[in-house]
Design an enzyme around this catalytic site. Structure first.
Site, mmCIF file in Angstrom:
data_model
loop_
_atom_site.group_PDB
_atom_site.id
_atom_site.type_symbol
_atom_site.label_atom_id
_atom_site.label_comp_id
_atom_site.label_asym_id
_atom_site.label_seq_id
_atom_site.Cartn_x
_atom_site.Cartn_y
_atom_site.Cartn_z
ATOM 1 N N GLU A 233 34.639 30.809 51.190
ATOM 2 C CA GLU A 233 34.501 29.436 50.712
ATOM 3 C C GLU A 233 35.873 28.900 50.301
ATOM 4 O O GLU A 233 36.610 29.558 49.568
ATOM 5 C CB GLU A 233 33.532 29.390 49.545
ATOM 6 N N ALA B 98 17.113 15.564 49.612
ATOM 7 C CA ALA B 98 15.676 15.677 49.837
ATOM 8 C C ALA B 98 15.403 16.737 50.891
ATOM 9 O O ALA B 98 16.137 16.837 51.883
ATOM 10 C CB ALA B 98 15.102 14.340 50.278
ATOM 11 N N ARG C 98 21.987 18.319 44.208
ATOM 12 C CA ARG C 98 22.646 19.258 45.102
ATOM 13 C C ARG C 98 23.300 20.420 44.345
ATOM 14 O O ARG C 98 23.163 21.582 44.722
ATOM 15 C CB ARG C 98 23.722 18.540 45.930
ATOM 16 N N ARG D 153 26.473 4.376 46.890
ATOM 17 C CA ARG D 153 25.591 5.257 46.133
ATOM 18 C C ARG D 153 25.847 5.087 44.637
ATOM 19 O O ARG D 153 26.973 4.823 44.210
ATOM 20 C CB ARG D 153 25.810 6.716 46.539
ATOM 21 N N ASP E 249 26.073 20.985 59.213
ATOM 22 C CA ASP E 249 26.964 19.857 59.473
ATOM 23 C C ASP E 249 28.117 20.226 60.398
ATOM 24 O O ASP E 249 28.695 19.345 61.038
ATOM 25 C CB ASP E 249 27.536 19.314 58.161
ATOM 26 N N ALA F 299 20.312 18.480 55.301
ATOM 27 C CA ALA F 299 20.148 19.830 54.741
ATOM 28 C C ALA F 299 19.001 20.565 55.415
ATOM 29 O O ALA F 299 19.075 21.779 55.651
ATOM 30 C CB ALA F 299 19.911 19.741 53.232
#
Length: 444
Positions: A37, A50, A116, A195, A306, A319
């Site tokens: 990562e 969602a 998230r 957003r 993605d 997701a």
């Protein structure tokens, strides 16, 4: 025939998709797993995510513990009568049609969202610390000679080798760039999205019942979407506009002045206008998507989530499709006990996942326009709108995931002799390279 030596698999990227894949592969004792990562810890940006019924079923099939990780923080619609509601669609522009109920689209699980960061934190608890490597920003992928695997080169100067690499490194994936030789990069979709978050007490005071459940207010060039998150303590807001020719900012997300949002939504009706007025610190996002990739794999590398099929969010499947990818890979890798089986497993993954995920990307971009009462398919007819949307999402939500996995396994078996159930004979790959390219040309 197995060698007794664990198969080394490296996952690049520790987002939702990468961690779900890791959780599934940890159930395979013949695999040595490592996650790389770039950030100093597992983290996600953005607020609500969602998961539709397909994604929740996939999560349960990967691991009941992963499914519980989602449900532990999931927020449904507040009103009991809207438990199965995905969105209540209303016409949002000022005028005689304002407030017209276009339709209430439902599914098996309703609108369930989770923060998230909280979801990722729960997933991370299911992954051993000793396989997680942070601060590992990938700069180059080197495919080695046949049988030697893949070498990953990181910005800090370290290099590692694995027999299989799965790129779950997001929309600007280094693994994708290497696999596709720089082609099919993420591009601006022509859609921007504002957003923001509104405290629920403030939202209820101004919006009344419209604060408590998932609503979609539609217009001819965009929409205003609201739904509760954080166990009903917060109203999440997404205001999207399409038809933009370009993105003129240096980053793909930036804070903007609230006046810019309000200007873009002049002429909207009472409730969406109140929603827009309450967002004090909006962020503006460029909606990116990937053009169709000709393939998702090579002999030892695959891309997922993605990194493979970045999509706009208008079907709530970004997701979810990453989790479906993870499920198929996990099921295939139960049978990958030697390096020779990596290539047929990844070819089978590509064969079953590419068509579905690229269709999701295409139809998601179409969805924001089809929300409108005046889309050419509807042309102002509420009955036609309801007919369109009564079935539109079924193919996504109602997929038989067990059958989907079986299809992948059968494709993998078709590339291998003798059958996978037998472990007492040498494995022969049947003209794998030409078969992989044949599959790609058929499904392209």
């Amino acid at each position: 025939m197995t060698t007794g030596k664990p198969l080394s698999v490296a996952i690049v990227g520790g987002g939702i998709g990468g961690l779900c894949l890791a959780i599934g592969l940890l159930q395979c004792p013949h695999i040595k797993l490592d996650i790389y990562e770039a950030a100093p810890e597992f983290k996600e940006i953005g607020a609500g995510v969602a998961l539709g019924p397909n994604a929740q079923r996939a999560l349960e099939m990967i691991s009941p513990a992963a499914a519980k990780a989602f449900l532990r923080h999931a927020t449904p619609n507040i009103s009991p009568e809207h438990a199965k509601l995905w969105f209540d669609f209303r016409y949002g522009l000022r005028g005689p049609n304002y407030g017209t109920v276009l339709g209430k689209v439902e599914n098996q699980t309703g609108q369930q969202t989770v923060h998230r960061a909280k979801f990722l934190e729960e997933l991370a608890k299911l992954v051993p610390k000793d396989i997680s490597h942070f601060g590992k920003r990938l700069v180059r992928v080197e495919e080695l000679d046949p049988g030697q695997g893949v070498r990953l080169h990181f910005q800090d100067g370290e290099s590692v080798t694995a027999q299989c690499v799965i790129g779950a490194d997001g929309v600007h994936s280094v693994v994708r760039n290497s696999l596709l030789r720089g082609e099919a990069k993420a591009m601006f979709s022509g859609i921007v999205s504002y957003r923001g978050l509104i405290p629920m007490d403030a939202a209820r005071a101004k919006l009344g019942k419209y604060a408590e459940d998932s609503y979609m207010w539609t217009g001819e060039d965009g929409m205003v979407m609201t739904y509760p998150i954080d166990f009903g303590k917060t109203l999440n807001v997404v205001c999207a506009k399409y038809g933009r020719e370009s993105w003129d900012y240096p980053t793909y997300m930036l804070p903007v002045d609230a006046s810019l949002l309000k200007k873009d939504y002049e002429g909207w009706g009472e409730i969406p206008s109140k929603v827009v007025d309450m967002i004090e610190k909006p962020t503006l996002w460029a909606m990116l998507e990937h053009p169709p990739a000709p393939f998702y794999n090579s002999a030892n590398i695959a891309i997922m989530g993605d990194a493979a099929h970045a999509t706009t969010p208008f079907q709530g499947q970004g997701a979810g499709q990453a989790i479906e990818d993870a499920l198929v890979l996990c099921r295939l890798f139960r049978y990958v006990r030697t390096p020779a089986l990596v290539a047929p497993a990844l070819a089978a993954y590509d064969a079953v996942r590419r068509e579905r995920t690229q269709r999701v990307v295409k139809t998601s971009r179409e969805a924001i326009e089809e929300y409108s009462l005046y889309h050419p398919k509807v042309n102002g007819d509420v009955g036609k709108w309801r007919e369109l949307w009564s079935q539109r999402m079924k193919w996504i939500w109602d997929i038989d995931l067990a059958e989907h996995n079986d299809e992948a396994l059968q494709k993998m078996k078709s590339l291998v002799q003798p059958p996978l159930e037998r472990n007492d004979a040498p494995i022969v790959i049947k003209d794998l390279r030409s078969l992989m390219y044949r599959l790609r040309s058929i499904l392209r």
